[in-house]
Design an enzyme around this catalytic site. Sequence first.
Site, mmCIF file in Angstrom:
data_model
loop_
_atom_site.group_PDB
_atom_site.id
_atom_site.type_symbol
_atom_site.label_atom_id
_atom_site.label_comp_id
_atom_site.label_asym_id
_atom_site.label_seq_id
_atom_site.Cartn_x
_atom_site.Cartn_y
_atom_site.Cartn_z
ATOM 1 N N HIS A 49 1.022 -3.371 -13.941
ATOM 2 C CA HIS A 49 0.126 -2.946 -14.943
ATOM 3 C C HIS A 49 1.252 -3.632 -16.159
ATOM 4 O O HIS A 49 0.847 -3.141 -17.353
ATOM 5 C CB HIS A 49 -0.204 -1.763 -15.290
ATOM 6 C CG HIS A 49 -0.969 -1.189 -13.857
ATOM 7 N ND1 HIS A 49 -1.012 0.109 -13.513
ATOM 8 C CD2 HIS A 49 -1.723 -1.670 -12.901
ATOM 9 C CE1 HIS A 49 -1.823 0.450 -12.394
ATOM 10 N NE2 HIS A 49 -2.101 -0.952 -12.202
ATOM 11 N N HIS A 68 -8.474 -6.380 -4.369
ATOM 12 C CA HIS A 68 -8.861 -6.382 -5.544
ATOM 13 C C HIS A 68 -8.553 -7.645 -6.186
ATOM 14 O O HIS A 68 -7.290 -7.678 -5.986
ATOM 15 C CB HIS A 68 -9.130 -5.039 -6.392
ATOM 16 C CG HIS A 68 -7.763 -4.578 -6.926
ATOM 17 N ND1 HIS A 68 -7.174 -5.038 -8.114
ATOM 18 C CD2 HIS A 68 -6.847 -3.735 -6.369
ATOM 19 C CE1 HIS A 68 -6.006 -4.565 -8.212
ATOM 20 N NE2 HIS A 68 -5.602 -3.616 -7.318
ATOM 21 N N ASP A 102 0.160 -6.756 -7.999
ATOM 22 C CA ASP A 102 -1.218 -5.800 -7.920
ATOM 23 C C ASP A 102 -2.128 -6.564 -8.905
ATOM 24 O O ASP A 102 -2.410 -6.693 -10.085
ATOM 25 C CB ASP A 102 -0.718 -4.581 -9.099
ATOM 26 C CG ASP A 102 -1.939 -3.340 -8.971
ATOM 27 O OD1 ASP A 102 -2.904 -3.536 -8.304
ATOM 28 O OD2 ASP A 102 -1.903 -2.505 -9.808
ATOM 29 N N ASP A 123 -3.730 -3.838 -1.037
ATOM 30 C CA ASP A 123 -3.451 -3.601 -2.389
ATOM 31 C C ASP A 123 -2.053 -3.378 -2.758
ATOM 32 O O ASP A 123 -1.264 -2.411 -2.141
ATOM 33 C CB ASP A 123 -4.316 -2.517 -3.014
ATOM 34 C CG ASP A 123 -4.125 -2.404 -4.295
ATOM 35 O OD1 ASP A 123 -3.268 -3.391 -5.029
ATOM 36 O OD2 ASP A 123 -4.757 -1.664 -4.946
ATOM 37 N N GLU A 175 -11.475 -2.845 -10.050
ATOM 38 C CA GLU A 175 -10.464 -1.908 -9.501
ATOM 39 C C GLU A 175 -9.859 -0.985 -10.304
ATOM 40 O O GLU A 175 -9.904 0.169 -10.630
ATOM 41 C CB GLU A 175 -9.565 -2.185 -8.136
ATOM 42 C CG GLU A 175 -9.000 -1.129 -7.499
ATOM 43 C CD GLU A 175 -7.747 -0.503 -8.058
ATOM 44 O OE1 GLU A 175 -7.227 0.172 -7.601
ATOM 45 O OE2 GLU A 175 -7.035 -1.354 -8.948
ATOM 46 N N GLU A 176 -9.111 -1.793 -11.323
ATOM 47 C CA GLU A 176 -8.232 -1.235 -12.281
ATOM 48 C C GLU A 176 -9.180 -0.294 -13.332
ATOM 49 O O GLU A 176 -8.617 0.440 -13.928
ATOM 50 C CB GLU A 176 -7.599 -2.407 -13.253
ATOM 51 C CG GLU A 176 -6.827 -3.160 -12.193
ATOM 52 C CD GLU A 176 -5.547 -2.326 -11.591
ATOM 53 O OE1 GLU A 176 -5.339 -1.226 -11.681
ATOM 54 O OE2 GLU A 176 -4.591 -2.986 -10.979
HETATM 55 N N1 BES Z 1 -2.350 -0.964 -6.693
HETATM 56 C C1 BES Z 1 -2.799 0.370 -7.593
HETATM 57 C C2 BES Z 1 -2.621 1.597 -6.777
HETATM 58 C C3 BES Z 1 -1.122 1.895 -6.459
HETATM 59 C C4 BES Z 1 -0.253 1.928 -7.536
HETATM 60 C C5 BES Z 1 -0.764 2.242 -5.409
HETATM 61 C C6 BES Z 1 1.135 2.214 -7.269
HETATM 62 C C7 BES Z 1 0.417 2.659 -4.991
HETATM 63 C C8 BES Z 1 1.385 2.506 -6.019
HETATM 64 C C9 BES Z 1 -4.306 0.340 -7.963
HETATM 65 O O1 BES Z 1 -4.522 -1.078 -8.555
HETATM 66 C C10 BES Z 1 -4.167 1.102 -9.320
HETATM 67 O O2 BES Z 1 -3.581 0.672 -10.376
HETATM 68 N N2 BES Z 1 -4.933 2.177 -9.069
HETATM 69 C C11 BES Z 1 -4.976 3.222 -10.391
HETATM 70 C C12 BES Z 1 -6.070 4.128 -10.053
HETATM 71 C C13 BES Z 1 -7.392 3.505 -10.066
HETATM 72 C C14 BES Z 1 -8.385 4.318 -9.555
HETATM 73 C C15 BES Z 1 -7.750 3.233 -11.758
HETATM 74 C C16 BES Z 1 -3.615 3.937 -10.200
HETATM 75 O O3 BES Z 1 -2.996 3.973 -9.633
HETATM 76 O O4 BES Z 1 -3.235 4.171 -11.635
HETATM 77 ZN ZN ZN Z 2 -3.409 -1.591 -10.311
#
Ligand code: BES
Ligand code: ZN
Length: 384
Positions: free
Chosen positions: A347, A184, A203, A269, A241-242
């Site tokens: 984030h 993403h 990220d 990712d 994605e976020e």
């Molecule tokens: N890269 C993250 C996922 C992640 C975070 C994997 C920390 C392993 C460790 C991804 O961009 C993300 O932020 N995903 C969200 C969920 C999404 C469905 C909104 C998250 O993890 O909060």
């Molecule tokens: Zn993220």
Amino acid sequence: MKLSSLLLSSLLVIPSVTAFPFEPIKVLQLGEDEIISVKESDKWSLLRRGIKFIDITKYHNKEAKLSLPFLNKKPSETVVPVYEYPTNVTHSKLVNSITSQIDKGSMHENLSKLTSFFTRYYKSETGFQSAQWLSTKINEIMSKLPEDKYSIEHIDHKDWKQFSIIVRIHGSETPESIVVMGSHQDSINLLLPSILPAPGADDNGSGTVTNLEALRLYVEHYLSEGNAPLNTIEFHFYSAEEGGLLGSLDVFTQYAALEKKVVAMLQQDMTGYVMDPEDEHVGVITDYTTPGLTDFIKLIIDSYLAIPYVETTCGYACSDHGSATKNGFPASFVIEGEFKKTNKYIHSTMDTLDRLSFNHMAEHVKIVVGSIIELGDWKFTTHV
Ligand code: BES
Ligand code: ZN
């Protein structure tokens, strides 16, 4: 009491600072089977509190043109065809020769550029500009190939400006079998997404430059050998994605509706952070992924990387591989390390390039190159 009920009662009493009087209502799927409706700005308070979701607003109402096959199903009930994957590698010399050309300088340059946008938040103007830059970069890489050998598609998501990008390298014999390398392109500052900066180096600038470098190397290899792969190879750069896997849900829901045959999807990712250099490894995600494909990815890591893998879980559909599996496509996900050892600065304004290792990102490039070389000419059969 369900988590969502507790949560909704707390949302009622704590007004959100970003709430507007006529905000759109979003339908979110939490965990396995809970569906809730919240104001758009409340999405970010949920994520800040560690409540994970995917945003299924577009697919939820009865008039929706496309339906999600998983809407009424738990992940364990979603049917993913079981394909056979190689159980040993057959292109070692080639893969090692290609990966010896990894250019960390060019990866650094690309990541510098990506993190220079104020934010790559999918609804922001700079998030649109970063997608335009990415598109130009991809065109630069692909234009070396003859025009009929590839295509580039921009997916316009209608509800927000940042588009997803699909690069397709046409298969010469079984083009219907599609191998997807995903990442993403958007970033987010969870505190105030529309206002605060979000460099998103790890990220997911890191996964984006990992796939860009693998694509560049693959095109160089294609040019020198002159042969197209037998299967189609695609690189996907998802938007939003976020926001709850929004961009990749659009892509894979469309693919499912068109009855496309995605035989493998591999997500990149967060590929750049090493918590303990004495214990450098990659994390192979074993939940919301497909076991047979994950076994193949482990083989690739054992065969081509200088570091080992550790099996780990997210506990939820934490990235775009979730959109693939939920639409019935086999998917896998390799992250920078064990879940508990991943980058804690994501984030936020602190997700910067200086905290990352380009050697580690290069190891991820080897996973992508190894996978497409080994799967590009693989004859896919389903297990019976
Ligand atoms: N890269 C993250 C996922 C992640 C975070 C994997 C920390 C392993 C460790 C991804 O961009 C993300 O932020 N995903 C969200 C969920 C999404 C469905 C909104 C998250 O993890 O909060
Ligand atoms: Zn993220």
